[in-house]
Design an enzyme around this catalytic site. Structure first.
Site, PDB file in Angstrom:
ATOM      1  N   LEU A  10      -9.438 -11.362   0.245  1.00 21.27           N
ATOM      2  CA  LEU A  10      -8.510 -12.273   0.752  1.00 21.27           C
ATOM      3  C   LEU A  10      -7.129 -12.018   0.225  1.00 21.27           C
ATOM      4  O   LEU A  10      -6.216 -13.151   0.442  1.00 21.27           O
ATOM      5  CB  LEU A  10      -8.939 -13.603   0.057  1.00 21.27           C
ATOM      6  CG  LEU A  10     -10.637 -13.949   0.715  1.00 21.27           C
ATOM      7  CD1 LEU A  10     -11.216 -15.172   0.529  1.00 21.27           C
ATOM      8  CD2 LEU A  10     -10.709 -13.438   2.211  1.00 21.27           C
ATOM      9  N   TYR A 141       1.166  -2.311 -15.170  1.00 24.41           N
ATOM     10  CA  TYR A 141       0.651  -1.996 -13.914  1.00 24.41           C
ATOM     11  C   TYR A 141       0.842  -0.553 -13.847  1.00 24.41           C
ATOM     12  O   TYR A 141      -0.233   0.181 -13.173  1.00 24.41           O
ATOM     13  CB  TYR A 141       1.801  -2.746 -12.788  1.00 24.41           C
ATOM     14  CG  TYR A 141       1.127  -2.657 -11.233  1.00 24.41           C
ATOM     15  CD1 TYR A 141       0.224  -3.278 -10.815  1.00 24.41           C
ATOM     16  CD2 TYR A 141       2.269  -2.055 -10.575  1.00 24.41           C
ATOM     17  CE1 TYR A 141      -0.158  -3.092  -9.385  1.00 24.41           C
ATOM     18  CE2 TYR A 141       1.730  -1.884  -9.179  1.00 24.41           C
ATOM     19  CZ  TYR A 141       0.812  -2.612  -8.658  1.00 24.41           C
ATOM     20  OH  TYR A 141       0.491  -2.415  -7.221  1.00 24.41           O
TER      21      TYR A 141
HETATM   22  P1  NAD Z   1      -3.174  -9.647  -3.721  1.00 28.14           P
HETATM   23  O1  NAD Z   1      -2.894 -10.060  -5.056  1.00 28.14           O
HETATM   24  O2  NAD Z   1      -2.588 -10.243  -2.539  1.00 28.14           O
HETATM   25  O3  NAD Z   1      -4.838  -9.635  -3.677  1.00 28.14           O
HETATM   26  C1  NAD Z   1      -6.038  -9.676  -4.576  1.00 28.14           C
HETATM   27  C2  NAD Z   1      -7.062 -10.162  -4.414  1.00 28.14           C
HETATM   28  O4  NAD Z   1      -8.011  -9.858  -5.399  1.00 28.14           O
HETATM   29  C3  NAD Z   1      -6.752 -11.720  -4.270  1.00 28.14           C
HETATM   30  O5  NAD Z   1      -7.429 -12.133  -3.208  1.00 28.14           O
HETATM   31  C4  NAD Z   1      -7.698 -12.301  -5.493  1.00 28.14           C
HETATM   32  O6  NAD Z   1      -8.591 -13.694  -5.206  1.00 28.14           O
HETATM   33  C5  NAD Z   1      -8.521 -11.127  -5.771  1.00 28.14           C
HETATM   34  N1  NAD Z   1      -9.021 -11.322  -7.187  1.00 28.14           N
HETATM   35  C6  NAD Z   1      -8.504 -11.317  -8.309  1.00 28.14           C
HETATM   36  N2  NAD Z   1      -9.264 -11.203  -9.304  1.00 28.14           N
HETATM   37  C7  NAD Z   1     -10.404 -10.783  -8.760  1.00 28.14           C
HETATM   38  C8  NAD Z   1     -11.686 -10.567  -9.409  1.00 28.14           C
HETATM   39  N3  NAD Z   1     -11.959 -10.621 -10.926  1.00 28.14           N
HETATM   40  N4  NAD Z   1     -12.645 -10.075  -8.809  1.00 28.14           N
HETATM   41  C9  NAD Z   1     -12.525 -10.236  -7.312  1.00 28.14           C
HETATM   42  N5  NAD Z   1     -11.438 -10.514  -6.665  1.00 28.14           N
HETATM   43  C10 NAD Z   1     -10.495 -10.754  -7.514  1.00 28.14           C
HETATM   44  O7  NAD Z   1      -3.095  -8.047  -3.744  1.00 28.14           O
HETATM   45  P2  NAD Z   1      -2.900  -7.046  -2.444  1.00 28.14           P
HETATM   46  O8  NAD Z   1      -1.182  -7.058  -2.246  1.00 28.14           O
HETATM   47  O9  NAD Z   1      -3.611  -7.288  -1.488  1.00 28.14           O
HETATM   48  O10 NAD Z   1      -3.176  -5.618  -3.272  1.00 28.14           O
HETATM   49  C11 NAD Z   1      -4.124  -4.980  -3.204  1.00 28.14           C
HETATM   50  C12 NAD Z   1      -4.326  -3.592  -3.922  1.00 28.14           C
HETATM   51  O11 NAD Z   1      -3.233  -2.899  -3.517  1.00 28.14           O
HETATM   52  C13 NAD Z   1      -4.011  -3.585  -5.538  1.00 28.14           C
HETATM   53  O12 NAD Z   1      -4.486  -2.648  -6.090  1.00 28.14           O
HETATM   54  C14 NAD Z   1      -2.441  -3.706  -5.326  1.00 28.14           C
HETATM   55  O13 NAD Z   1      -1.874  -2.901  -6.720  1.00 28.14           O
HETATM   56  C15 NAD Z   1      -2.248  -2.666  -4.255  1.00 28.14           C
HETATM   57  N6  NAD Z   1      -0.847  -2.403  -3.965  1.00 28.14           N
HETATM   58  C16 NAD Z   1      -0.394  -3.466  -3.212  1.00 28.14           C
HETATM   59  C17 NAD Z   1       0.943  -3.505  -2.875  1.00 28.14           C
HETATM   60  C18 NAD Z   1       1.689  -4.713  -2.070  1.00 28.14           C
HETATM   61  O14 NAD Z   1       2.908  -4.714  -2.092  1.00 28.14           O
HETATM   62  N7  NAD Z   1       0.921  -5.758  -1.650  1.00 28.14           N
HETATM   63  C19 NAD Z   1       1.684  -2.319  -2.882  1.00 28.14           C
HETATM   64  C20 NAD Z   1       1.262  -1.158  -3.646  1.00 28.14           C
HETATM   65  C21 NAD Z   1      -0.355  -1.304  -4.135  1.00 28.14           C
END
Ligand code: NAD
Length: 315
Positions: A10, A141
């Site tokens: 989500l 991170y």
């Molecule tokens: P986000 O923070 O938008 O979403 C993370 C989701 O994980 C949330 O819905 C949260 O409710 C859920 N969550 C948190 N703790 C949890 C737990 N203990 N158990 C289950 N769910 C849990 O993150 P995102 O932007 O969708 O990123 C996803 C991945 O992509 C991550 O590994 C992030 O490091 C990587 N990433 C994202 C970006 C970016 O710009 N968004 C860039 C590089 C890498």
């Protein structure tokens, strides 16, 4: 990918990835899971389960129940939040990843998890950062992301798990707000431009970071997962990017559409420090050569689409 199981579904990536995968692979074949439920499409238009990724037994049980053959592990704490809570970030980012890799090993699933440009550090070459280079990040991170790349490699070499991953740059999207990353300013700026006609950036002028529009990120995930395994040399850490810009350049692009748009700066030392430790621009040629990566959106095309979509959403 026939039966796909997503953690953290989500969040910013998961909410759009879940819908995109359901369109491609069929609604019933994509199971979204998260620690919370909301009223989003991802949580309500197909199978959804509550799952805390720290609970490894429940992850295996749910993945088994849904006959998963693919795990997409997204649950994590992002760069700025992880810097504020480093111990919690270590436990969640590494503990969750270990549970997800173990689930993939036990159930013989294909596996995807994103790395990040955060896996680079101040001693990494800053311009056109090579695929294989120095990785000595100075953020929690970044430490998690380097360890994650290595762990995913380990699960491939040691256990034969078909692990794959991308080093994402900052991702820009209009569906779900970003979750506490250093590049979030490049999303907030569009919301504020439409709502208030101005934005105060916490990242300073002249700070270049790689970025990508969400549709390109979703295509990259699908294309990497569908790629011929025999062609992949860099399984778990492909550099991918679509553009690199500084805050004043995105502001100038927005001004072409909203002529009175005003940009101000109030630099946040923590997030600026993280940004300064990351590359200015990365080289994505290995991804292009090994599985045909290509981004469709540059800054101009993305800005037009973001402003069009957000104008409707924020009406
Ligand atoms: P986000 O923070 O938008 O979403 C993370 C989701 O994980 C949330 O819905 C949260 O409710 C859920 N969550 C948190 N703790 C949890 C737990 N203990 N158990 C289950 N769910 C849990 O993150 P995102 O932007 O969708 O990123 C996803 C991945 O992509 C991550 O590994 C992030 O490091 C990587 N990433 C994202 C970006 C970016 O710009 N968004 C860039 C590089 C890498």
């Amino acid at each position: 990918m026939k039966k796909i199981f997503i953690t953290g579904a989500l969040g910013q990536i998961g909410s759009e990835l879940t819908s995109a995968l359901r369109r491609i692979y069929g609604g019933d074949n994509v199971v979204a899971t998260d620690i919370r439920k909301n009223d989003s499409e991802a949580a309500n238009n197909g199978p959804f389960e509550i799952l805390d990724v720290m609970d490894g037994n429940k992850m295996v049980e749910l993945a088994k129940k849904h006959n998963a053959d693919t795990i997409i592990h997204l649950a994590a704490l992002l760069s700025a939040t992880a810097e504020a809570k480093p111990l919690f970030a270590w436990n969640l980012n590494m503990g969750g990843l270990m549970n997800a890799l173990e689930t993939a090993r036990e159930l013989d699933c294909q596996f995807f998890t994103p790395s990040s440009i955060g896996a680079f550090g101040p001693s990494t070459p800053k311009d056109n950062t090579p695929q294989d280079t120095i990785q000595r990040p100075t953020t929690m991170y970044g430490v998690n992301k380097v360890a994650g790349e290595l762990l995913a490699d380990y699960y491939y070499h040691k256990f034969g798990v078909d692990t794959r991953g991308l080093r994402f740059p900052g991702l820009i999207s209009y569906v779900t707000p970003p979750g506490g990353g250093t590049t979030d300013y490049a999303v907030e700026i569009y919301y504020e431009a439409i709502k208030n006609g101005s934005y105060t950036s916490y990242i300073g002028q002249g700070t270049y970071m790689d970025m990508m529009y969400m549709p390109d990120a979703l295509n990259a995930i699908v294309n990497l997962m569908e790629a011929d395994a025999s062609k992949l040399k860099h399984r778990n850490s492909f550099n991918v990017t679509a553009m690199s810009f500084a805050p004043e350049e995105i502001a100038a692009e927005i001004k072409k559409h909203i002529s009175g748009f005003e940009m101000n700066y109030q630099v946040d030392p923590i997030r600026q420090g993280i940004a300064d430790s990351w590359p200015n621009s990365i080289d994505a040629s290995a991804a292009t050569e090994e599985w045909g990566f290509k981004a469709d959106y540059d800054l101009a095309k993305m800005t037009k689409d973001m402003l069009d979509k957000l104008s409707v959403k924020l009406k």
